[in-house]
Design an enzyme around this catalytic site. Structure first.
Site: not given
Ligand code: INI
Length: 158
Positions: A23, A57, A83, A89
């Site tokens: 991601f 993550a 980020i 969320h």
């Protein structure tokens, strides 16, 4: 004179694993490159280096736990980029990744170094992934070397 134990910063003979999330891969690939650069420049052998990729993550703790349980690696570097702008969320993903990794390092006894960026903006992440503010992946790999060496020293008979 007290006996002081402090790990050397070298990757010689170090069996290192890097778990890295895809991601925000334009950031995490830079972190990964920084970590590999640090490993090689400190005398590491890329035959002793394993890279494990996760979707995000949030999945880093489970992957790190599986790697730690193999007992094949002396330290694990966890890399990711969370980020704030990307998602409401953000806080959950960031909190779960750090909480999970902290739990895994303590329960397995394998040093896990937290190289997950938690940033307010893409610009801030870029700064920390090899531009203005250095490369957090490089720093995390150096910390992994020191912790692996420290764990060896602590484990040595007196
Ligand atoms: N994962 C990240 O690594 N960084 C992010 O910024 C992020 N955002 O913003 O959502 C993110 N989400 C995905 C998450 O890690 C899981 O992969 C997903 O929720 C599936 O479990």
């Amino acid at each position: 004179m007290p006996k002081t134990l402090e790990g050397q910063i070298t990757a010689r003979d170090l069996r290192l694993a890097i778990v890295v999330s895809r991601f925000n891969s334009f950031i995490t690939e830079r972190l990964l490159a920084g970590a590999i650069d640090a490993f090689i420049r400190h005398g590491g052998d890329d035959g002793l280096l394993t890279v494990v990729k996760t979707p995000g993550a949030f999945e880093l703790p489970l992957a790190a736990q599986a790697v730690a349980k193999t007992k094949k690696h002396e330290a694990i570097v966890a890399l990711g980029a969370v980020i704030r702008g990307d998602t409401p969320h953000f806080d959950y993903v960031a909190a779960e990744s750090i909480k999970g990794l902290a739990q895994v390092t303590l329960t397995t006894g394998v040093p896990i170094i937290y190289g997950v960026l938690t940033c307010d903006s893409v610009e801030q992440a870029i700064d920390r992934a090899g531009t203005k503010s250095g490369n957090k992946g490089f720093e995390a790999a150096v910390t992994a070397m020191e912790m692996a060496a420290l764990m060896r020293l602590i484990g040595e008979p007196a």
